[in-house]
Design an enzyme around this catalytic site. Structure first.
Site, PDB file in Angstrom:
ATOM      1  N   ASN A  41       1.085  -1.620  -0.395  1.00 46.21           N
ATOM      2  CA  ASN A  41       0.541  -0.158  -0.196  1.00 46.21           C
ATOM      3  C   ASN A  41       0.800   1.141  -0.303  1.00 46.21           C
ATOM      4  O   ASN A  41       1.287   0.886   0.438  1.00 46.21           O
ATOM      5  CB  ASN A  41      -1.324  -0.236   1.044  1.00 46.21           C
ATOM      6  N   GLU A  43       0.784   5.246   0.284  1.00 40.53           N
ATOM      7  CA  GLU A  43      -0.219   6.169   0.728  1.00 40.53           C
ATOM      8  C   GLU A  43      -0.127   7.586   0.790  1.00 40.53           C
ATOM      9  O   GLU A  43       1.088   7.912  -0.230  1.00 40.53           O
ATOM     10  CB  GLU A  43      -0.744   5.907   2.709  1.00 40.53           C
ATOM     11  N   CYS A  52      -4.535   0.840  -2.087  1.00 41.39           N
ATOM     12  CA  CYS A  52      -4.519  -0.317  -1.217  1.00 41.39           C
ATOM     13  C   CYS A  52      -2.694  -1.263  -1.894  1.00 41.39           C
ATOM     14  O   CYS A  52      -2.566  -1.008  -3.633  1.00 41.39           O
ATOM     15  CB  CYS A  52      -5.596  -1.177  -1.834  1.00 41.39           C
ATOM     16  N   GLU A  54      -2.962  -4.622  -3.181  1.00 43.97           N
ATOM     17  CA  GLU A  54      -3.412  -5.129  -4.240  1.00 43.97           C
ATOM     18  C   GLU A  54      -3.802  -4.752  -5.771  1.00 43.97           C
ATOM     19  O   GLU A  54      -3.387  -5.082  -6.733  1.00 43.97           O
ATOM     20  CB  GLU A  54      -5.310  -5.675  -3.516  1.00 43.97           C
ATOM     21  N   CYS A  85     -10.753  -4.447   0.288  1.00 38.59           N
ATOM     22  CA  CYS A  85     -11.844  -3.851   0.536  1.00 38.59           C
ATOM     23  C   CYS A  85     -12.388  -3.801  -0.829  1.00 38.59           C
ATOM     24  O   CYS A  85     -11.850  -4.607  -2.020  1.00 38.59           O
ATOM     25  CB  CYS A  85     -11.162  -2.613   0.583  1.00 38.59           C
ATOM     26  N   CYS A  88     -10.906  -2.773  -4.303  1.00 42.42           N
ATOM     27  CA  CYS A  88     -10.090  -4.608  -4.451  1.00 42.42           C
ATOM     28  C   CYS A  88     -11.024  -5.137  -4.628  1.00 42.42           C
ATOM     29  O   CYS A  88      -9.318  -6.202  -5.922  1.00 42.42           O
ATOM     30  CB  CYS A  88      -9.169  -4.243  -3.312  1.00 42.42           C
TER      31      CYS A  88
END
Ligand code: THU
Length: 133
Positions: A41, A43, A52, A54, A85, A88
């Protein structure tokens, strides 16, 4: 191969850029070219711009020309599984089949396996075949 997938996900997790949430996630994919692609991830100070793990792994896969996820693993930073999430789940579905395994691994190395269809039933699929040129 599963061991290599796990190692790739844990290696990516080490590079996670998560100074805001401090929730470090790693992901790795075995693709249809037989190669492993990983991601973490990433950010951002502008929170909604974060990506993310993924999505990072999918981006790495697509960049190298692979088109199908054969298996994907997501490694959490704690003893709970980190299920993808909603966004994703849709991103994974774009490059996978209904029965494609999605493996979740905790920081302790405990694993459970689900599928794309279990995570995203009734997935939205664009009717590409109906398109006129
Ligand atoms: N995150 C992932 O990378 N993958 C998931 O499946 C769930 C959440 C990230 C996004 C954000 O950087 C942090 O975890 C906290 O939500």
């Amino acid at each position: 191969m599963l061991q290599q997938l796990k190692t790739a996900a844990v290696n990516a997790q080490k590079n996670a850029h998560a100074p805001y949430s401090k929730f470090y996630v790693g992901a790795a994919i075995i693709a249809n070219d037989g190669k492993i692609y990983n991601g973490c991830n990433v950010e951002n100070a502008a929170y909604p711009l974060g990506q993310c793990a993924e999505a990072s792994a999918i981006g790495a896969m697509v960049t190298q020309g692979a088109t199908q996820i054969q298996q994907i693993i997501v490694v959490s930073p704690n003893a709970e599984y980190c299920y993808p999430c909603g966004g994703c789940r849709q991103k994974i579905a774009e490059f996978a089949q209904a029965d494609t395994p999605v493996i979740l691994m905790t920081s302790e190395g405990e694993c459970t396996t689900t599928t794309v269809a279990e995570l995203l039933p009734h997935a939205y699929v664009f009717p590409l075949d109906d398109q006129q040129d």
